[in-house]
Write a protein that holds these residues in place. Structure first.
Motif, PDB file in Angstrom:
ATOM      1  N   SER A 109       0.815  -1.209   0.000  1.00 42.70           N
ATOM      2  CA  SER A 109       0.000   0.000   0.000  1.00 42.70           C
ATOM      3  C   SER A 109       0.852   1.265   0.000  1.00 42.70           C
ATOM      4  N   TYR A 167      -0.113  -6.673   1.317  1.00 49.31           N
ATOM      5  CA  TYR A 167      -1.318  -7.470   1.052  1.00 49.31           C
ATOM      6  C   TYR A 167      -0.959  -8.615   0.125  1.00 49.31           C
ATOM      7  N   PRO A 168      -1.596  -9.746   0.215  1.00 49.59           N
ATOM      8  CA  PRO A 168      -2.600 -10.225   1.161  1.00 49.59           C
ATOM      9  C   PRO A 168      -1.935 -10.769   2.420  1.00 49.59           C
ATOM     10  N   ASP A 169      -2.739 -11.125   3.412  1.00 42.39           N
ATOM     11  CA  ASP A 169      -2.197 -11.767   4.600  1.00 42.39           C
ATOM     12  C   ASP A 169      -2.034 -13.271   4.366  1.00 42.39           C
TER      13      ASP A 169
END
Length: 164
Positions: free
Chosen positions: A10, A55-57
């Motif tokens: 991000s 991202y993602p987890d």
């Protein structure tokens, strides 16, 4: 048609505490699969660094062709993948795991990232740089995290045992 999962780093949100110090967070390997390349050359591996929420987890089967059999009252049985199938699966597992505890587990993220760094991790890492990309990001061999697959796929039985 070309489809792939999301993922990345991000530019709006900083790296949360639970991701800080996790091998692979804020670093990446990538290949520009959708750019024109010569007949004998493939997309070059790009290495980089950027700070922000990664991202993602975790990941699960997002392929609508090999995904999950879902029954809908309106359309009957169909194959589905992605968030529409996986988010309810994770919510159901959280409910099952919480049902056997005196206290709710709370926010999973800090716990998942801590567990992923142990020898008894409940995750199967998808860290190869050649076979698990999202049309840009690929795995980072030997790292706990990568932007194409996060911490990897979850073994829910092993995860549940971690909380007993």
């Amino acid at each position: 048609m070309t489809a792939a999962s999301g993922g990345g780093i991000s530019r709006l949100y900083g790296t949360p505490k639970y991701q800080q110090g996790v091998a692979g967070v804020n670093t990446y390997n990538a290949r520009k699969y959708l750019t024109a390349v010569g007949p004998k050359s493939g997309p070059k591996l790009i290495h980089g660094y950027r700070s922000g929420r990664n991202y993602p987890d975790v990941v699960a089967n997002a392929d609508p062709i090999t995904g999950y059999d879902i029954y809908s009252k309106n359309s009957g049985w169909e194959l589905m993948g992605g968030t529409s199938a996986v988010a309810p699966q994770f919510a159901a597992m959280a409910a099952v795991m919480n049902s056997d505890r005196s206290q709710r587990m709370g926010l999973w993220n800090p716990q998942l990232y801590a567990l992923a760094q142990t020898d008894h991790s409940p995750f199967t890492r998808l860290d190869a740089a050649t076979n698990n990309g999202n049309l840009y990001y690929v795995g980072q061999p030997g790292k706990v995290y990568n932007q194409a697959a996060g911490l990897g796929t979850v073994n829910f039985e092993k995860l549940a045992r971690s909380y007993q």
